[in-house]
Design a protein around this motif. Structure first.
Motif, PDB file in Angstrom:
ATOM      1  N   VAL A   1       2.329   4.760   7.015  1.00  0.00           N
ATOM      2  CA  VAL A   1       0.724   4.263   5.871  1.00  0.00           C
ATOM      3  C   VAL A   1      -0.122   4.927   6.170  1.00  0.00           C
ATOM      4  N   ALA A   2      -0.163   5.539   7.518  1.00  0.00           N
ATOM      5  CA  ALA A   2      -1.770   6.133   7.641  1.00  0.00           C
ATOM      6  C   ALA A   2      -1.526   7.741   6.633  1.00  0.00           C
ATOM      7  N   ASP A   3      -0.048   8.662   7.440  1.00  0.00           N
ATOM      8  CA  ASP A   3       0.660  10.111   6.715  1.00  0.00           C
ATOM      9  C   ASP A   3       0.072   9.896   5.376  1.00  0.00           C
ATOM     10  N   ALA A   4       1.049   7.975   4.290  1.00  0.00           N
ATOM     11  CA  ALA A   4       0.960   8.198   2.699  1.00  0.00           C
ATOM     12  C   ALA A   4      -0.819   8.282   2.718  1.00  0.00           C
ATOM     13  N   VAL A   5      -1.673   6.913   3.233  1.00  0.00           N
ATOM     14  CA  VAL A   5      -2.528   6.863   2.967  1.00  0.00           C
ATOM     15  C   VAL A   5      -3.622   8.362   2.287  1.00  0.00           C
ATOM     16  N   VAL A   6      -3.150   8.612   4.176  1.00  0.00           N
ATOM     17  CA  VAL A   6      -4.682  10.533   3.685  1.00  0.00           C
ATOM     18  C   VAL A   6      -3.841  11.220   3.233  1.00  0.00           C
TER      19      VAL A   6
ATOM     20  N   ALA B   1      13.410  -0.127  -1.516  1.00  0.00           N
ATOM     21  CA  ALA B   1      13.851   1.489  -1.394  1.00  0.00           C
ATOM     22  C   ALA B   1      12.550   1.449   1.129  1.00  0.00           C
ATOM     23  N   LEU B   2      11.767   0.956   0.612  1.00  0.00           N
ATOM     24  CA  LEU B   2      11.067   0.911   1.793  1.00  0.00           C
ATOM     25  C   LEU B   2      11.555   0.201   3.348  1.00  0.00           C
ATOM     26  N   GLU B   3      11.719  -1.669   2.467  1.00  0.00           N
ATOM     27  CA  GLU B   3      12.929  -1.594   3.467  1.00  0.00           C
ATOM     28  C   GLU B   3      13.429  -1.019   3.698  1.00  0.00           C
ATOM     29  N   ALA B   4      14.258  -0.604   3.404  1.00  0.00           N
ATOM     30  CA  ALA B   4      16.244  -0.107   4.023  1.00  0.00           C
ATOM     31  C   ALA B   4      15.418   1.387   4.407  1.00  0.00           C
ATOM     32  N   ASP B   5      14.125   1.820   4.300  1.00  0.00           N
ATOM     33  CA  ASP B   5      13.677   3.179   5.351  1.00  0.00           C
ATOM     34  C   ASP B   5      14.153   2.464   6.500  1.00  0.00           C
ATOM     35  N   PHE B   6      12.651   1.396   6.257  1.00  0.00           N
ATOM     36  CA  PHE B   6      12.087   0.619   7.872  1.00  0.00           C
ATOM     37  C   PHE B   6      12.731  -0.141   8.251  1.00  0.00           C
ATOM     38  N   ASP B   7      14.611  -0.341   8.557  1.00  0.00           N
ATOM     39  CA  ASP B   7      15.017  -0.754   9.412  1.00  0.00           C
ATOM     40  C   ASP B   7      15.251  -0.623   9.719  1.00  0.00           C
ATOM     41  N   GLY B   8      15.240  -1.424  11.099  1.00  0.00           N
ATOM     42  CA  GLY B   8      15.078  -1.581  12.581  1.00  0.00           C
ATOM     43  C   GLY B   8      14.098  -0.702  13.655  1.00  0.00           C
TER      44      GLY B   8
ATOM     45  N   ILE C   1       0.827  -1.082   0.611  1.00  0.00           N
ATOM     46  CA  ILE C   1       0.088   0.687   0.175  1.00  0.00           C
ATOM     47  C   ILE C   1       0.984   1.229   0.069  1.00  0.00           C
ATOM     48  N   LEU C   2       1.771   1.631   0.557  1.00  0.00           N
ATOM     49  CA  LEU C   2       2.668   2.223   0.710  1.00  0.00           C
ATOM     50  C   LEU C   2       3.450   2.703  -0.479  1.00  0.00           C
ATOM     51  N   SER C   3       3.871   1.503  -0.903  1.00  0.00           N
ATOM     52  CA  SER C   3       5.111   1.868  -2.223  1.00  0.00           C
ATOM     53  C   SER C   3       3.783   2.279  -3.305  1.00  0.00           C
ATOM     54  N   ALA C   4       2.713   1.573  -3.096  1.00  0.00           N
ATOM     55  CA  ALA C   4       1.669   2.484  -4.008  1.00  0.00           C
ATOM     56  C   ALA C   4       1.254   3.798  -3.925  1.00  0.00           C
ATOM     57  N   VAL C   5       1.078   4.213  -3.085  1.00  0.00           N
ATOM     58  CA  VAL C   5       0.308   5.494  -3.135  1.00  0.00           C
ATOM     59  C   VAL C   5       1.904   6.074  -3.015  1.00  0.00           C
ATOM     60  N   THR C   6       2.746   5.944  -2.246  1.00  0.00           N
ATOM     61  CA  THR C   6       4.252   6.993  -2.821  1.00  0.00           C
ATOM     62  C   THR C   6       5.002   6.865  -4.069  1.00  0.00           C
ATOM     63  N   ASP C   7       4.344   5.502  -5.009  1.00  0.00           N
ATOM     64  CA  ASP C   7       5.287   5.184  -5.991  1.00  0.00           C
ATOM     65  C   ASP C   7       6.590   5.376  -5.484  1.00  0.00           C
ATOM     66  N   THR C   8       6.795   4.787  -4.067  1.00  0.00           N
ATOM     67  CA  THR C   8       8.452   4.037  -3.924  1.00  0.00           C
ATOM     68  C   THR C   8       8.852   2.565  -4.087  1.00  0.00           C
ATOM     69  N   PRO C   9       8.894   2.269  -4.665  1.00  0.00           N
ATOM     70  CA  PRO C   9      10.094   1.117  -4.779  1.00  0.00           C
ATOM     71  C   PRO C   9       9.933   0.120  -3.440  1.00  0.00           C
ATOM     72  N   ILE C  10       9.565  -1.306  -2.967  1.00  0.00           N
ATOM     73  CA  ILE C  10       9.622  -2.345  -1.828  1.00  0.00           C
ATOM     74  C   ILE C  10      10.260  -1.902  -1.331  1.00  0.00           C
TER      75      ILE C  10
END
Ligand code: TYM
Length: 339
Positions: free
Chosen positions: A280-285, A263-270, A252-261
């Motif tokens: 996700v809530a912020d991006a969906v809103v 890259a998101l895995e790397a961003d949320f590492d740890g 969902i996050l990838s689709a609404v922000t046009d960010t590859p998955i």
């Protein structure tokens, strides 16, 4: 066989509720918008199909159909580039459907998964004949435009398979008439899952808490995301089999922000699930709020919505009529004489 210069794309969506959900958008509409580039595109509201379950109150159906058009436009479907129309405005769909009904086995139609599932929910006489022939009408919707690609979610794959079978059956019996279309299904976004039950697809027929509706208010969207069922462990990793809840949020996050998955895995590492849910809530809103505002603006002028539909049907009808004429000719109906 009609051979448009650009590959042709056709898809439909049912106006069966007041709002589409994020599964519809990510699984289908996002591809509809992207495919406006480099293709000749036809997008319609399957208002005939919307009668197959429990026919809605007529006023409600009218309202939902106009609301659905507004949502398509707000999501990025451009009526200059796309023919946007109602199924009920192009009589060829039902004319062709009859021909295919006569080429479809009763057993073949009753084995369709969606029919069996819906049948299990209804009972006896409440299950209409229209529900049985639903995928045959869908085949007519697609084949009448000689479409090459049909962007849909995974749940429609079997219907597109039946469409291909019917095209080949007709071509085999009466000569080359129909383009045999391909389903266009994107691997990661083909099945957005329910937030409360990540074993089921997000759907308007499941309880509201698991469904992110495009027209939900921001507080409701944020609440639903924050209460989403996640998985054991704490690592944020794309692993649909092992971590369906977390993987669904990543899609969902990838689709609404046009960010590859990745890259998101790397961003949320740890980081923990809480951080992912907040993002996700912020991006969906941020995605849904302006869309919703645009829908309300468009709905303030229903006459313009009706004009969009009229122009779309005007583009679709000649193609549909030509296919029906060719098919009637091939099956041996006597052509009406000029008098
Ligand atoms: P409908 O109205 O149920 O859904 C519209 C589109 O949304 C997709 N979709 C999803 N994709 C990913 N995850 C989900 N949770 C999810 N839920 C829905 C659907 O796959 C679909 O692409 N029978 C069709 C309408 C139709 C049609 C057609 C489609 C009628 N004629 C001809 C294509 C071509 C339907 O009921 O879609």
């Amino acid at each position: 066989m009609a051979a448009p210069d650009l590959p042709r794309v056709l898809s439909g969506i049912q106006p069966t509720s007041s709002s589409f959900h994020l599964g519809n958008y990510i699984g289908a509409l996002k591809q509809w918008v992207a495919m406006q580039e480099g293709h000749e595109v036809f997008y319609f509201l399957a208002d005939l199909h919307a009668l197959t379950m429990e026919p809605p109150d007529p006023k409600v159906l009218t309202e939902r159909s106009r609301g659905a058009v507004a949502q398509l436009l707000a999501a990025g479907v451009d009526p200059e580039r796309s023919a946007v129309f109602l199924q009920s405005h192009v009589p060829g769909h039902t004319q062709l459907s009859w021909i295919f009904e006569c080429l479809t086995g009763y057993g073949e139609a009753s084995r369709m998964t969606q029919f069996k599932e819906k049948m299990a929910r209804g009972s006896g006489d409440r299950v209409s004949v229209g529900l049985l022939t639903y995928p045959v009408l869908q085949a007519a919707d697609i084949l009448i435009y000689q479409a090459h690609y049909v962007p849909v979610g995974e749940d429609q794959r079997q219907h597109v398979e039946l469409t291909r079978d019917l095209a080949q059956r007709f071509n085999g019996r009466y000569g080359d008439t129909f383009v045999v279309p391909d389903a266009f299904i994107t691997p990661e976004s083909k099945k957005i899952l329910d937030l409360q039950d990540p074993t089921a697809k997000m759907s308007k027929s499941l309880p509201d808490a698991g469904t992110l509706n495009l027209l939900d208010d921001p507080a409701a969207l944020a609440r639903k995301v924050k209460r989403a069922v996640t998985d054991a462990g704490s690592e944020i990793r794309f692993d649909p089999a092992g971590k369906p809840g977390v993987s669904n949020l990543l899609v969902i996050l990838s689709a609404v922000t046009d960010t590859p998955i990745p890259a998101l895995e790397a961003d949320f590492d740890g980081q923990g699930y809480g951080a992912l849910k907040n993002a996700v809530a912020d991006a969906v809103v941020a995605f849904a709020e302006p869309l919703s505002k645009r829908v309300h603006e468009l709905l303030a002028d229903p006459a313009e919505i009706d004009r969009v539909l009229a122009r779309g049907a005007e583009r679709a009808r000649p193609i549909a009529e030509a296919t029906v004429r060719d098919v009637y000719d091939r099956v041996g109906f006597v052509p009406p004489a000029d008098v």
